[in-house]
Write a protein that holds these residues in place. Structure first.
Motif, PDB file in Angstrom:
ATOM      1  N   ALA A 109       0.775  -1.725   0.185  1.00 30.88           N
ATOM      2  CA  ALA A 109       0.450  -0.124   0.565  1.00 30.88           C
ATOM      3  C   ALA A 109       0.490   1.158  -0.110  1.00 30.88           C
ATOM      4  CB  ALA A 109      -0.786  -0.021   1.471  1.00 30.88           C
ATOM      5  N   THR A 110       0.716   2.388  -1.063  1.00 31.36           N
ATOM      6  CA  THR A 110       1.484   3.363  -0.711  1.00 31.36           C
ATOM      7  C   THR A 110       1.078   4.521   0.518  1.00 31.36           C
ATOM      8  OG1 THR A 110       0.649   3.471  -3.228  1.00 31.36           O
ATOM      9  CG2 THR A 110       1.194   5.665  -2.494  1.00 31.36           C
ATOM     10  N   TRP A 111       0.136   4.457   0.806  1.00 28.51           N
ATOM     11  CA  TRP A 111       0.187   5.310   2.338  1.00 28.51           C
ATOM     12  C   TRP A 111       0.908   4.432   2.973  1.00 28.51           C
ATOM     13  CZ3 TRP A 111      -0.697   2.120   6.426  1.00 28.51           C
ATOM     14  CH2 TRP A 111      -1.599   0.747   6.576  1.00 28.51           C
ATOM     15  N   ALA A 112       0.958   3.408   3.577  1.00 31.47           N
ATOM     16  CA  ALA A 112       2.093   2.404   4.475  1.00 31.47           C
ATOM     17  C   ALA A 112       3.557   2.845   4.090  1.00 31.47           C
ATOM     18  CB  ALA A 112       1.557   1.354   4.263  1.00 31.47           C
ATOM     19  N   ARG A 113       3.770   2.755   2.995  1.00 29.42           N
ATOM     20  CA  ARG A 113       5.128   3.682   2.506  1.00 29.42           C
ATOM     21  C   ARG A 113       5.748   4.235   2.751  1.00 29.42           C
ATOM     22  NH1 ARG A 113       7.519   4.362  -3.611  1.00 29.42           N
ATOM     23  NH2 ARG A 113       9.161   4.961  -3.359  1.00 29.42           N
ATOM     24  N   VAL A 114       4.622   5.389   2.892  1.00 29.95           N
ATOM     25  CA  VAL A 114       4.431   7.510   2.904  1.00 29.95           C
ATOM     26  C   VAL A 114       5.125   6.761   5.125  1.00 29.95           C
ATOM     27  CG1 VAL A 114       3.632   9.687   3.206  1.00 29.95           C
ATOM     28  CG2 VAL A 114       3.688   8.300   1.333  1.00 29.95           C
ATOM     29  N   ALA A 115       3.670   6.525   5.207  1.00 29.08           N
ATOM     30  CA  ALA A 115       3.903   6.216   6.611  1.00 29.08           C
ATOM     31  C   ALA A 115       5.269   5.707   7.564  1.00 29.08           C
ATOM     32  CB  ALA A 115       1.895   5.240   7.018  1.00 29.08           C
ATOM     33  N   GLY A 116       5.463   4.778   7.067  1.00 28.08           N
ATOM     34  CA  GLY A 116       6.780   3.935   6.608  1.00 28.08           C
ATOM     35  C   GLY A 116       7.848   4.379   7.134  1.00 28.08           C
ATOM     36  N   VAL A 117       7.770   5.273   6.143  1.00 28.64           N
ATOM     37  CA  VAL A 117       9.109   6.355   6.263  1.00 28.64           C
ATOM     38  C   VAL A 117       8.925   7.122   7.677  1.00 28.64           C
ATOM     39  CG1 VAL A 117      10.490   8.580   5.176  1.00 28.64           C
ATOM     40  CG2 VAL A 117       9.963   6.055   3.848  1.00 28.64           C
TER      41      VAL A 117
END
Length: 144
Positions: free
Chosen positions: A87-95
């Motif tokens: 999920a793209t939101w997870a990539r941004v939130a992961g950073v």
């Protein structure tokens, strides 16, 4: 007459590389979240097992640090599972979460120094892995 579309070899290799880095980041972020949850529970339940320091600029009660680490750990674990689904939101939130984990561990460095350094290093690898993967590759992975 049917035509078959084959992907170029370099595209497949990039997708495999991107998938590997995303999976690496997901597993590392989940591990960081789980370790942060354990540290938070330890600080909340029994805070005299940690080193106490006097005259520290960012001095908080260890129970407060425990709650901070517990909340960051739960969020990191949820985002880690989101990364497994690409999920793209997870990539941004992961950073963002990995950055917050680095800051929290730096500020609580005097209380548990070795643990904090390990968590900072792991979070650095997570940020690197999530930033190296190109945006389009995540969508290509989900369609395979």
């Amino acid at each position: 007459m049917t035509t078959t579309h084959s992907r170029p070899a370099h595209s497949t290799a990039k997708q495999e590389w991107a998938g590997g880095l995303t999976a690496f980041a997901a597993v590392m972020l989940s591990l960081v979240g789980l370790l942060d949850i354990f540290r938070g529970i330890m600080a909340i339940a029994e805070d005299d097992i940690f080193v106490t320091t006097r005259n520290y600029v960012f001095e908080f009660d260890l129970t407060s640090w425990g709650w901070i680490h517990l909340i960051l750990g739960v969020i990191a674990l949820v985002v880690g599972f989101g990364l497994l689904r690409t999920a793209t939101w997870a990539r941004v939130a992961g950073v963002a979460i990995a950055g917050l984990v680095i800051i929290a561990n730096f500020l609580s460095l005097p209380y548990y120094p070795v643990w904090s350094v390990v968590m900072i290093a792991m979070s650095g690898f997570i940020i690197w892995a999530l930033c190296v993967v190109r945006h389009g590759n995540l969508f290509d992975l989900s369609s395979d």
